[in-house]
Design an enzyme around this catalytic site. Structure first.
Site, mmCIF file in Angstrom:
data_model
loop_
_atom_site.group_PDB
_atom_site.id
_atom_site.type_symbol
_atom_site.label_atom_id
_atom_site.label_comp_id
_atom_site.label_asym_id
_atom_site.label_seq_id
_atom_site.Cartn_x
_atom_site.Cartn_y
_atom_site.Cartn_z
ATOM 1 N N HIS A 117 0.800 -1.228 0.000
ATOM 2 C CA HIS A 117 0.000 0.000 0.000
ATOM 3 C C HIS A 117 0.829 1.272 0.000
ATOM 4 O O HIS A 117 0.380 2.306 -0.479
ATOM 5 C CB HIS A 117 -1.037 -0.033 1.122
ATOM 6 C CG HIS A 117 -2.195 -0.887 0.736
ATOM 7 N ND1 HIS A 117 -2.297 -2.201 1.128
ATOM 8 C CD2 HIS A 117 -3.236 -0.647 -0.088
ATOM 9 C CE1 HIS A 117 -3.384 -2.719 0.576
ATOM 10 N NE2 HIS A 117 -3.967 -1.801 -0.166
ATOM 11 N N GLU A 156 -11.223 -10.713 -5.734
ATOM 12 C CA GLU A 156 -9.794 -10.724 -5.414
ATOM 13 C C GLU A 156 -9.395 -11.995 -4.667
ATOM 14 O O GLU A 156 -8.256 -12.147 -4.249
ATOM 15 C CB GLU A 156 -9.407 -9.468 -4.635
ATOM 16 C CG GLU A 156 -10.259 -9.179 -3.421
ATOM 17 C CD GLU A 156 -9.909 -7.842 -2.751
ATOM 18 O OE1 GLU A 156 -8.823 -7.310 -2.986
ATOM 19 O OE2 GLU A 156 -10.753 -7.361 -1.969
ATOM 20 N N ASP A 185 -4.592 -8.464 -4.888
ATOM 21 C CA ASP A 185 -4.775 -9.626 -4.021
ATOM 22 C C ASP A 185 -5.015 -10.897 -4.818
ATOM 23 O O ASP A 185 -4.548 -11.965 -4.432
ATOM 24 C CB ASP A 185 -5.930 -9.383 -3.035
ATOM 25 C CG ASP A 185 -5.477 -8.510 -1.877
ATOM 26 O OD1 ASP A 185 -4.405 -8.797 -1.318
ATOM 27 O OD2 ASP A 185 -6.173 -7.547 -1.539
ATOM 28 N N CYS A 196 -9.747 -2.841 -10.630
ATOM 29 C CA CYS A 196 -9.151 -1.732 -9.888
ATOM 30 C C CYS A 196 -7.809 -2.118 -9.272
ATOM 31 O O CYS A 196 -7.216 -1.334 -8.539
ATOM 32 C CB CYS A 196 -10.110 -1.216 -8.829
ATOM 33 S SG CYS A 196 -10.569 -2.465 -7.631
#
Ligand code: PEP
Ligand code: MG
Length: 571
Positions: A188, A429, A453, A500
């Site tokens: 992240h 995901e 993921d 996304c």
């Protein structure tokens, strides 16, 4: 030259600032009565050193950034001088504790007192107390530390690792770029760097040889870092930087043009955002809405849960800015590499496989309801789509639908203004959801494929671990097959399918995703022009042909080579 993982585009030449964190374990031992005076003297010495350090930071901050910024350190100094704290620490030493443990325990108790206060400003002081405690303990241990807060001029940050909350707070005028020893392209902090447009290299390995003040070059496009480069390398990179900036300006000219292939097939290009602050960049890069609003950043780096009203304002701000364009608001996705200090989360051996995201929300329905209420209330201002993260089984969707029904009834009874006009979708995901996409397609309005993921779970490779990053491959044939399957299941039931995960912003992947019929590509705003340029230069027939050929390849490298050859004149 140091080679790491290219995490955020851009070329920067500047001075290094090395973050030095204490990694030592806190020592705990007993002090005999005859040694207590010398322990108290040691405590005092370290306290004086802490005071000098804080006053130094305060002075230089006042000179560079102004008195307002410097005032934070006045509060630090006041806490350090608070007799109540000093007394509590001395008492512990007199009772036989060593100075490090005494400082740590007394500061923690003091911080908890602030934690429990009503006033938000006072609660915020708890973090200051913990900061002071850490600095004091490090001075007792003689450990040199330098944190982002110590940074006084614009520089390139070098660190072992950066928490997503550190990155989210970075000031782009101060942090020119950053380089970390660990991490992957989809950790992240890397994702935040892209949305803040801070060039970054992660997973660069041991950075012990870099010192604050060294001249460095960071190439966030290739993952290369040079420390004290020769004049020849410096000149080469100065020229590269000029070229990079020119190309960026050229791509920006595509802003108002549609993402249409040469045969006319159009795609939506949306932005991934973390806070309402990212809206400006999303609009500047011509995003067709928001494909992923990571709401968890509103919950992070604070000492308490954001209230319904606070969330309402944040969501409303984004929805208003995009008018009729969809804004996909993802419900809280906490866990994994994102923690909330105030939500007592149990330590887990495998947090990425643990109680995170929708699992955590359904286990804390009170917290979840507040978020859903805020979204439905803010929803009147625009076109809200609600998206659930980490869905593994249909029951999770059904439970959320039930909660939404309750929340709607509640808002109705209160006479509140809210919308029932929203779409409900899920992230795909987790491989189980991808394989079972046909069932999910009958439960929801849309899918968004979360490749960050999905790749880690499909290939069993930690997205944060640079040691196995060679296996983390969006072009792995198994991943591509899953994506194609999800899109075709969604379309079979007339559902919208977006993506996304970071793969959506990878120009090389665009032809395959176009061939599969992906409806929407959502990415860091700054990646939109590059992907748009690829889409606008291809026709669907050529993409389908490429996908046919790619399906015959047995490993991701072959597919990458195939795509690179095809796109060599475009990229
Ligand atoms: C993903 O997993 O692809 C995704 C977009 O979610 P996050 O990166 O926040 O886990
Ligand atoms: Mg995810």
């Amino acid at each position: 030259m140091i080679k790491g993982i290219a995490a955020s585009d851009g070329i920067v030449i500047g001075k290094a600032f090395v973050v030095k964190e204490s990694v030592l374990e806190l020592p705990r031992y007993g002090i005999s009565p005859e040694n207590r005076d010398s322990e108290l003297a040691r405590l005092k010495q370290a306290r004086n050193k802490t005071q000098v350090q804080l006053a130094g930071i305060r002075e230089s901050l006042a000179a560079k950034a102004g008195e307002k910024e410097a005032a934070i350190f006045d509060a630090h100094l006041m806490i350090l001088e608070d007799p109540m704290l000093t007394e509590a620490i001395s008492d512990k030493i007199v009772q036989g504790s060593n100075a490090e443990a005494a400082v740590c325990d007394a500061c923690e108790a003091y911080a908890c007192m602030f934690d429990a206060m009503e006033d938000e400003y006072m609660r915020g002081r708890a973090a200051d107390v913990r900061d002071i405690g850490r600095r004091w303990v490090n001075n007792l241990l003689g450990v040199e530390t330098e944190t982002l807060a110590d940074m006084q001029e614009a520089a390139v940050v070098f660190a072992h690792d950066l928490a997503p909350s550190d990155t989210a707070q970075m000031d782009k005028n101060k942090v020119l770029a950053f380089v970390t020893e660990i991490g992957g392209r989809t950790s992240h902090s890397a994702i935040m760097a892209r949305s803040l447009e801070i060039p970054a290299v992660v997973g660069a390995g041991e950075l012990g040889a870099v010192n604050s003040g060294d001249t460095v070059i960071v190439d966030g496009c290739s993952g290369e870092v040079f420390v004290n480069p020769s004049p020849a390398v410096l000149a080469e990179y100065q020229a590269k930087k000029v070229k990079y900036d020119q190309r960026k300006a050229q791509l920006q000219e595509l802003k108002d043009l549609p993402a249409a292939a040469t045969d006319g097939t159009t795609f939506e290009l949306a932005a991934n955002i973390g806070t309402p602050k990212d809206v400006e960049a999303a609009l500047a890069y011509g995003a067709d809405g928001v494909g992923l609003y990571r709401t968890e950043f509103l919950y992070m780096d604070r000492t308490d849960m954001p209230s319904e009203q606070e969330q309402y304002h944040a969501y409303r701000q984004v929805l208003e800015a995009f008018g009729d364009e969809p804004v996909i608001i993802r419900t809280l996705d906490i866990g994994g590499d994102k923690e909330l200090p105030y939500l007592k989360m149990d330590k887990e051996l495998n947090p990425f496989l643990g109680k995170r995201a929708i699992r955590l929300c359904l286990a804390n329905p009170e917290m979840f309801r507040i978020q859903l209420r805020a979204i439905l209330r803010a929803g009147v201002a625009g076109n809200p789509w609600i998206m659930l993260p980490m869905v593994a089984v249909p029951a999770e969707v059904r439970q959320t639908k039930e909660l939404l029904r309750q929340v709607e009834a509640e808002l109705e009874a209160e006479g509140a203004e809210f919308t029932r006009n929203y779409k409900l979708g899920i992230m795909i995901e987790i491989p189980s959801a991808a394989v079972q996409a046909d069932h999910f397609a009958q439960e929801v309005d849309f899918f968004s494929i979360g490749t960050n993921d999905l790749i880690q779970y499909t290939c069993a490779v930690d997205r944060m671990n640079q040691k196995v990053s060679y296996l983390y491959d969006p072009f792995n044939p198994a991943v591509l097959r899953l994506i194609a399957h999800v899109i075709s299941c969604g379309h079979k039931y007339g559902k919208f399918v977006g993506m996304c995960g970071e793969m959506a912003g990878e120009p090389l992947a665009a032809p395959l995703l176009m061939a599969m019929g992906l409806d929407e590509f959502s990415m860091s705003a700054s990646s939109i022009p590059k992907v748009k340029a690829v889409i606008r230069s291809l026709d669907i027939g050529r993409c389908r042909e490429l996908w046919e050929r790619a399906q015959k390849c047995t490993d991701g490298k072959e597919i990458r080579i195939l795509l690179e050859a095809e796109l060599k004149d475009i990229l």
